[in-house]
Design an enzyme around this catalytic site. Structure first.
Site, mmCIF file in Angstrom:
data_model
loop_
_atom_site.group_PDB
_atom_site.id
_atom_site.type_symbol
_atom_site.label_atom_id
_atom_site.label_comp_id
_atom_site.label_asym_id
_atom_site.label_seq_id
_atom_site.Cartn_x
_atom_site.Cartn_y
_atom_site.Cartn_z
ATOM 1 N N ASP A 36 0.810 -1.212 0.000
ATOM 2 C CA ASP A 36 0.000 0.000 0.000
ATOM 3 C C ASP A 36 0.846 1.265 0.000
ATOM 4 O O ASP A 36 0.313 2.373 -0.075
ATOM 5 C CB ASP A 36 -0.935 0.010 1.215
ATOM 6 C CG ASP A 36 -2.260 -0.692 0.913
ATOM 7 O OD1 ASP A 36 -2.380 -1.261 -0.186
ATOM 8 O OD2 ASP A 36 -3.159 -0.683 1.769
ATOM 9 N N ASP A 274 -9.891 35.869 -33.958
ATOM 10 C CA ASP A 274 -9.568 34.452 -33.934
ATOM 11 C C ASP A 274 -10.515 33.678 -33.022
ATOM 12 O O ASP A 274 -10.909 32.555 -33.323
ATOM 13 C CB ASP A 274 -8.131 34.240 -33.444
ATOM 14 C CG ASP A 274 -7.117 34.660 -34.504
ATOM 15 O OD1 ASP A 274 -7.516 34.786 -35.677
ATOM 16 O OD2 ASP A 274 -5.948 34.844 -34.151
ATOM 17 N N GLY A 409 -6.214 22.561 -33.774
ATOM 18 C CA GLY A 409 -7.086 21.744 -34.607
ATOM 19 C C GLY A 409 -7.477 22.464 -35.880
ATOM 20 O O GLY A 409 -7.554 21.877 -36.954
ATOM 21 N N LEU A 410 -7.716 23.781 -35.767
ATOM 22 C CA LEU A 410 -8.029 24.583 -36.944
ATOM 23 C C LEU A 410 -6.850 24.586 -37.909
ATOM 24 O O LEU A 410 -7.016 24.429 -39.121
ATOM 25 C CB LEU A 410 -8.371 26.019 -36.522
ATOM 26 C CG LEU A 410 -8.471 27.060 -37.639
ATOM 27 C CD1 LEU A 410 -9.621 26.712 -38.573
ATOM 28 C CD2 LEU A 410 -8.665 28.451 -37.040
#
Length: 503
Positions: A36, A274, A409-410
């Site tokens: 543990d 943007d 991503g753009l």
């Protein structure tokens, strides 16, 4: 078995470890089997702390179960006191040791140690990590805090930050500065950085700031009842919540609300060209209840996202999370099973996920960008730089953290959409060196597109494309339509063209 896969919360003794590790002069004696001690790694590896947690394990083994495990615990207690000389000690059992019912609290009480020894009763098979942290800190406060004369000037206690918390260290710095601008000093911050002697000084403050309800609300309620200290209900994450927090502090203290917004850039960024392209992006939120509630408000009211789903993993926050979901017109997801979360994300198909380390993995598998808003988190979410979530700078940090994955991503989308263009196709050379490719690239100008009619829905969608590539997107879509014998361009044709050029 659950620990062998993903889990949002550990057992409650991990919550107790978070409190003990956050404090100084406190030692935790944990009755636990060999193995543990894995919990140490959570702090030294993930949080990158420069010292190990102040915990002594009894580490009994299978062969000890037939003998006197109670004596092992007493020996460990005495050794911990002799070696570390703590101001106070907490004692308890791990989930495995709970089964042998040795009663660590009762045994420690009979030892007569010359310091406060605080027993923890953490039901490992009914509750989890956040409860363990909240209950541990509450028991420490109840045992050590007493009524005291109020400080000469207006002060408060910062309540709730722990070790292994999401940006807790930086949130403390940000809130301390925010309160100082109003003329409010911090009396004690606890449990993070506090000693047992500091806990005894809690009663001197005029009020408490509850930073994280998951780990400090029980203590705040007790101090309100027993020490006469009100506490704040607003968690200052986001611009609106920070302003509300300042107003709440002003009301509690009867001093003028003041906030220095000279460093605040988020509102302007959110209105910039943007960022307006990102308006109405569909987002799904999941994490602890407090951070999800804060993130939902920021997403909808401050950045302009559409919240399509939300939920939390800590059942203690299920009721307020369900109420929040009704306000946003979505169905709440209350679960600690990451597979259920993944299934909900797949069904909703959001454009972005705001979640935990688990959702970051889910997003990678599904190809959906994800920004982390809540624990559990991994090593990358304990940055060396100053990166709070609360207050003015926290609002700036959140904007960057959320928007950058969408902007990347753009960028990737544009590169694929125009990959047949003379500048962007796979064989093209670096643009600043000039094209070196000998591959013939189709010229969209060779196709007559002057007879094409754009429908209103397609025109509106086209306006969401950044202006510097909007013309190229229009020409490519018209070429796509002419090649298929179409005379009108609707929104479906625009989407089909986008998918075609993204192949």
């Amino acid at each position: 078995m659950k620990l062998s896969v993903w889990t949002y919360e550990g057992p409650p003794h991990v919550g107790a470890l978070r409190v003990a590790t956050a404090m100084k002069g406190l030692h935790y004696v944990l009755h636990a089997p060999q193995g543990d001690t894995y919990a140490d790694l959570l702090f030294t590896m993930i949080e990158r702390r420069d010292h190990r947690p102040p915990v002594t394990y009894t580490t009994f083994q299978a062969r000890d179960l037939g003998s006197d495990t109670a004596n092992l615990f007493k020996t460990a207690c005495q050794a911990a006191y002799d070696r570390f000389q703590p101001q106070a000690m907490i004692v308890g059992a791990s989930c495995t040791a709970e089964l042998i019912q040795d009663d660590p609290g009762g045994m420690a009480e009979t030892m007569g140690l010359p310091i406060p020894v605080i027993p923890l009763d953490l039901p490992s098979y009914q509750r989890k990590e956040n409860f363990g942290a909240d209950e541990t800190f509450f028991q420490i406060v109840r045992a050590l805090a007493r009524p005291r004369p109020r400080t000469d000037r207006i002060t408060c206690n910062l309540i709730g930050p722990t070790a292994l918390g999401f940006r807790h260290r930086d949130d403390i710095t940000e809130l301390t500065g925010l309160l100082a601008d109003m003329g409010v000093s911090v009396n004690v911050t606890a449990p993070y950085g506090a000693t047992p002697e500091d806990i005894a000084q809690l009663g001197g403050a005029n009020f408490n700031v509850l930073m994280y309800p998951e780990t400090g609300e029980s203590a705040c309620r007790w101090m309100e009842r027993e020490l006469g200290q009100p506490y704040t209900r607003t968690v200052p994450i986001g611009v609106g919540a920070t302003r509300d927090f300042v107003a709440e502090v002003a009301k509690l203290t009867r001093i003028k609300a003041q906030i220095d917004e000279s460093r605040l850039r988020q509102p302007w960024y959110a209105r910039s060209v943007d960022s307006t392209y990102l308006t109405s992006k569909r987002v799904f939120l999941f994490g602890d209840g407090t951070h999800v509630a804060a993130a939902a408000r920021i997403a909808r009211d401050e950045i302009g996202f559409e919240v399509v789903g939300l939920g939390c993993y800590n059942r203690e926050m299920a009721r307020p999370t369900r109420a929040l979901a009704r306000e946003y017109g979505v169905e709440a997801l209350i679960t600690d099973d990451y597979l259920e979360v993944e299934a909900r994300i797949e069904a909703l198909a959001p454009e972005m996920i705001l979640g935990t380390q688990m959702e970051r993995h889910i997003g990678k598998r599904l190809g959906i960008p994800c920004a982390v808003i809540s624990a559990p988190v991994h090593v990358q979410d304990f940055p060396a730089r100053y990166s709070p979530q609360m207050g003015i700078e926290g609002a700036n940090v959140i904007f960057d953290t959320w928007v950058h994955p969408l902007m990347m991503g753009l960028e990737e989308h544009l590169l694929t959409m125009f990959r047949e263009d003379v500048e962007f196709h796979d064989a093209a050379g670096a643009s600043h060196h000039g094209s070196t490719s000998q591959i013939e690239v189709p010229d969209p100008g060779e196709v007559r597109t002057d007879a094409i009619v754009w429908l209103d829905d397609a025109e509106r969608e086209l306006k969401k494309v950044p202006f510097f590539v909007r013309g190229k997107a229009r020409r490519n879509t018209e070429t796509f339509a002419v090649e298929r014998g179409l005379h009108e361009i609707g929104i479906e044709t625009l989407y089909e063209a986008k998918a075609h050029y993204a192949r």
